[in-house]
Design a protein around this motif. Structure first.
Motif, PDB file in Angstrom:
ATOM      1  N   GLY A 141       0.819  -1.289   0.222  1.00 31.30           N
ATOM      2  CA  GLY A 141       0.078  -0.187   0.048  1.00 31.30           C
ATOM      3  C   GLY A 141       0.768   1.212   0.114  1.00 31.30           C
ATOM      4  N   LYS A 142       2.162   1.066   0.009  1.00 26.49           N
ATOM      5  CA  LYS A 142       2.975   2.111  -0.002  1.00 26.49           C
ATOM      6  C   LYS A 142       3.133   3.150  -1.376  1.00 26.49           C
ATOM      7  N   ASN A 143       2.504   2.569  -2.384  1.00 29.22           N
ATOM      8  CA  ASN A 143       2.632   3.353  -3.331  1.00 29.22           C
ATOM      9  C   ASN A 143       1.504   4.625  -3.266  1.00 29.22           C
ATOM     10  N   ILE A 144       0.643   4.621  -2.433  1.00 24.51           N
ATOM     11  CA  ILE A 144      -0.323   5.553  -2.173  1.00 24.51           C
ATOM     12  C   ILE A 144      -0.102   6.445  -0.913  1.00 24.51           C
ATOM     13  N   ASP A 145       0.123   7.793  -1.164  1.00 21.89           N
ATOM     14  CA  ASP A 145       0.428   8.560   0.000  1.00 21.89           C
ATOM     15  C   ASP A 145      -0.697   8.290   1.200  1.00 21.89           C
ATOM     16  N   GLY A 146      -0.348   7.697   2.548  1.00 18.85           N
ATOM     17  CA  GLY A 146      -1.362   7.724   3.389  1.00 18.85           C
ATOM     18  C   GLY A 146      -2.361   6.553   3.282  1.00 18.85           C
ATOM     19  N   LYS A 147      -2.046   5.551   2.529  1.00 22.99           N
ATOM     20  CA  LYS A 147      -2.718   4.298   2.521  1.00 22.99           C
ATOM     21  C   LYS A 147      -2.249   3.220   3.530  1.00 22.99           C
ATOM     22  N   LYS A 148      -3.142   2.863   4.404  1.00 24.94           N
ATOM     23  CA  LYS A 148      -2.827   1.809   5.509  1.00 24.94           C
ATOM     24  C   LYS A 148      -2.920   0.581   5.040  1.00 24.94           C
ATOM     25  N   GLY A 149      -2.280  -0.217   5.519  1.00 24.11           N
ATOM     26  CA  GLY A 149      -2.832  -1.832   5.300  1.00 24.11           C
ATOM     27  C   GLY A 149      -1.828  -2.649   5.508  1.00 24.11           C
ATOM     28  N   GLY A 150      -0.654  -2.431   5.544  1.00 23.56           N
ATOM     29  CA  GLY A 150       0.658  -3.403   5.714  1.00 23.56           C
ATOM     30  C   GLY A 150       0.673  -4.410   4.492  1.00 23.56           C
ATOM     31  N   PHE A 151       1.329  -5.410   4.744  1.00 18.46           N
ATOM     32  CA  PHE A 151       1.444  -6.352   3.774  1.00 18.46           C
ATOM     33  C   PHE A 151       0.395  -7.124   3.186  1.00 18.46           C
ATOM     34  N   MET A 152      -0.241  -6.925   2.049  1.00 16.05           N
ATOM     35  CA  MET A 152      -1.424  -7.214   1.417  1.00 16.05           C
ATOM     36  C   MET A 152      -1.390  -8.383   0.662  1.00 16.05           C
ATOM     37  N   ILE A 153      -0.072  -9.155   0.299  1.00 17.17           N
ATOM     38  CA  ILE A 153      -0.148 -10.332  -0.473  1.00 17.17           C
ATOM     39  C   ILE A 153       0.526 -11.433   0.426  1.00 17.17           C
ATOM     40  N   TYR A 154      -0.002 -12.669   0.112  1.00 19.14           N
ATOM     41  CA  TYR A 154       0.395 -13.738   0.656  1.00 19.14           C
ATOM     42  C   TYR A 154       1.611 -14.286  -0.228  1.00 19.14           C
ATOM     43  N   VAL A 155       2.744 -14.318   0.549  1.00 22.31           N
ATOM     44  CA  VAL A 155       4.221 -14.789  -0.323  1.00 22.31           C
ATOM     45  C   VAL A 155       4.774 -16.009   0.182  1.00 22.31           C
ATOM     46  N   GLY A 156       3.634 -16.804   0.768  1.00 21.82           N
ATOM     47  CA  GLY A 156       4.142 -18.210   1.144  1.00 21.82           C
ATOM     48  C   GLY A 156       4.150 -19.268   0.296  1.00 21.82           C
ATOM     49  N   GLY A 157       3.960 -18.731  -1.173  1.00 20.92           N
ATOM     50  CA  GLY A 157       3.564 -19.611  -2.239  1.00 20.92           C
ATOM     51  C   GLY A 157       2.366 -20.355  -2.457  1.00 20.92           C
ATOM     52  N   PHE A 158       1.884 -20.550  -3.731  1.00 22.62           N
ATOM     53  CA  PHE A 158       0.541 -21.054  -3.790  1.00 22.62           C
ATOM     54  C   PHE A 158       0.165 -22.436  -3.247  1.00 22.62           C
ATOM     55  N   PRO A 159       1.420 -23.329  -3.280  1.00 21.99           N
ATOM     56  CA  PRO A 159       0.854 -24.526  -2.696  1.00 21.99           C
ATOM     57  C   PRO A 159       0.720 -24.535  -1.231  1.00 21.99           C
ATOM     58  N   ARG A 160       1.259 -23.714  -0.476  1.00 20.77           N
ATOM     59  CA  ARG A 160       1.161 -23.642   0.872  1.00 20.77           C
ATOM     60  C   ARG A 160      -0.239 -23.063   1.333  1.00 20.77           C
ATOM     61  N   PHE A 161      -0.800 -21.936   0.372  1.00 21.88           N
ATOM     62  CA  PHE A 161      -1.741 -21.407   0.543  1.00 21.88           C
ATOM     63  C   PHE A 161      -3.036 -22.499   0.369  1.00 21.88           C
TER      64      PHE A 161
END
Ligand code: NA7
Length: 532
Positions: free
Chosen positions: A494-514
């Protein structure tokens, strides 16, 4: 306002996941799909700027649900351009007779949950009112355009276009002074084409991106034949890989290789005609700083070799974040374009854009006279599309309020207090970290299984809990700690937009684990869900 129309399932969005949702569910339920655009294809309907092209091989980036479709369809190029992807979406809508379920040019404005009847009320820009049991939000991770709120827009005498809202009839840049803001994957694909037409092109760059040659080429008959003979196996293998895509995996770490070997491996990856191969040169590019630095430096060296003006070359070298921290871009002659006399790179990191003016754009340094301004400024990603709909769940609680500090979800699928509402490629799913058509099909099948269980057991409501959301948050955080994504400001956090809150918004553990965690939750008696 027309009378409420009853149905079973409302699908929001007719992109690839929305279309497959219609196909998958229409046999057993009454299904309506609402789409803001006047055509199907989602991302590939809206992003019709010249040069728009997928960065995954089309034999992978296509549907797997129908054997005959896969056998009969031919992709003309290895990495398809937008026109072919839109043509494919339309072909699927026609071939499988999906259009009778579609309502185009219809924007969903409000969703309201009637907690006594366990029904969603859906309101649209056209005055429709539907009542249904389930909502499937196939609204896309990259669908809500972001335009920074620079003042003075109404004063500008020329034309302004966002890349996601490109006119179908195209734009003639001949003889025009054009300003393009943004150098992400969109800007990098578009700029070389505009440069060929425009009298003058100013590229306003805040942060340089890492890019490598796309390697696009006509589809070779042997490649197509090989895939068509092996589609079923390949698709199964894809779902077993991190990004649901078949790539050549490295065997050696950076430190395992001699300097000569490293250089050879890097050169091979650069000319591999396979996007993302640069991220797969050593086993530890994403986890070891010296491995990552070596790849970054290699790209810097390529930029300095290609771009003749040393000051421009330096500005184009990304030095503030690790390679792979943002999605690697692919291009067709982007760096070469800067050797043209009619292209100027403007650094708006040191002198930011301040305002539109009557005649162009003003930065902290000076004014630029322009006829056309292109905003290639990306998306209010992941949460933007849902945040723009008024969504009222249990006790009238609004989703926008619940997510004010960032999205909280369980498995990226549901958010507590908004029962019977399922998201495809929602917040904290692998989304663009995995090949989205194949993983979208997987998620729709998963949702269809849940709905079938609900109906078979005669249940009327399924929700999740804040405890389950907290558990998923921990998982999302834990897997993100191990990667370099944390060290780059991007739409992932979300840091591409000034003031947007949200933290990490993508699951990067890989599709099989998801997928495994999602399946386990259902198999273990709907762990983390509340059903009634
Ligand atoms: P991106 O990757 O978010 O790129 C947007 C670009 O716009 C990027 O260069 C931004 O600079 C720039 N931008 C955004 N806001 C501003 C302001 N206020 N001033 C100057 N420049 C700005 O979007 P894309 O459409 O290119 O690609 C999105 C995804 O589509 C991509 O990851 C692929 O998955 C496909 P910044 O880097 O934020 O400094």
């Amino acid at each position: 306002m027309s009378a409420a129309q009853p149905t079973d399932i409302v699908i929001i969005g007719a992109g690839f996941s929305g279309l497959y949702s219609i196909y998958r569910l229409r046999q057993d339920y009454r299904v309506i799909c609402l789409e803001a655009g006047d055509g199907v294809g989602g991302t590939w309907y809206w992003n019709r700027y010249p040069g728009a092209r997928v960065d995954i091989k089309s034999v992978e980036y296509s549907y797997g649900f129908d054997h005959d479709l896969a056998q009969e369809w031919s992709w003309p190029e290895v990495f398809s351009g937008q026109p072919d992807l839109e043509r494919y979406a339309n072909h699927v809508a026609d071939r499988f007779e999906l259009r009778q379920h579609l309502r185009l040019s219809t924007t969903v404005t409000r969703l309201h949950f009637d907690q006594d009847a366990n029904r969603w009320h859906v309101y649209t820009s056209k005055g429709d009112h539907f009542v249904c049991k389930y909502i499937i939000a196939a609204t896309g991770a990259l669908s809500a355009p972001n335009t920074p709120p620079w003042p003075g827009r109404e004063k500008f005498k020329g034309e302004i276009y966002h890349t996601t809202e490109w006119p179908r009839e195209g734009i003639d840049f001949t003889g025009k002074r054009v300003g393009q803001i943004g150098t992400g994957s969109t800007g990098i694909q578009l700029a070389p084409i505009v440069a060929e037409q425009a009298q003058q092109l100013y590229i306003f760059q805040r942060t340089p991106a890492f890019s490598m040659p796309s390697g696009n080429r006509p589809m070779a008959p042997e490649l197509e034949r090989d895939w068509k003979e092996n589609y079923a196996d390949r698709r199964r293998q894809m779902l077993e890989t991190y990004g649901a895509s078949l790539t050549v995996l490295p065997k050696l770490s950076h430190d395992d290789c001699s300097p000569e070997e490293r250089q050879r491996i890097l050169e091979d990856a650069w000319s591999s005609q396979s996007a993302f191969q640069l991220m797969l040169v050593f086993t530890d590019v994403m986890t070891n700083k010296s491995a990552n630095d070596a790849v970054s430096k290699f790209v810097h060296q390529k930029i300095r070799e290609i771009v003749k003006d040393p000051a421009t070359a330096e500005l184009l070298c990304p030095k503030t974040y690790p390679i792979g921290g943002k999605r690697l871009c692919i291009d067709n002659g982007y760096y070469q374009m800067y050797n043209r006399d009619n292209v100027t790179l403007v650094d708006v990191n040191s002198a930011p854009i301040i305002a539109f003016t009557e005649d162009g754009l003003r930065t902290a340094e000076r004014e630029y006279q322009l006829d056309i301004i292109i905003t290639a400024t990306g998306f209010d990603a992941v949460t933007g599309a849902l945040a723009r709909i008024v969504i009222e769940g249990i006790d009238g609680k609004k989703l926008a309020d619940k997510w004010a500090e960032g999205p909280t979800v369980y498995l990226g699928l549901m958010t507590a207090g908004f029962p019977n509402l399922f998201m495809v490629h929602g917040p904290k799913t692998p989304a663009a970290q995995a090949q989205m058509i194949t993983t979208g099909e997987w998620q729709v099948d998963y949702i269809a299984g849940i709905i079938a269980d609900q109906e078979r057991e005669g249940l009327s409501r399924i929700d999740t809990t804040e405890a389950a959301e907290a558990w998923w948050d921990e998982e999302v955080e834990m897997v993100s700690r191990a990667t370099v994504h944390r060290f780059a400001d991007s739409w992932y956090n979300g840091k591409n937009i000034d003031g947007k809150k949200g933290g990490f918004m993508i699951y990067v553990g890989g599709f099989p684990r998801f997928a495994q965690l999602s399946k386990a939750a259902v198999a273990e008696g709907y762990k983390g869900f509340v059903r009634s």
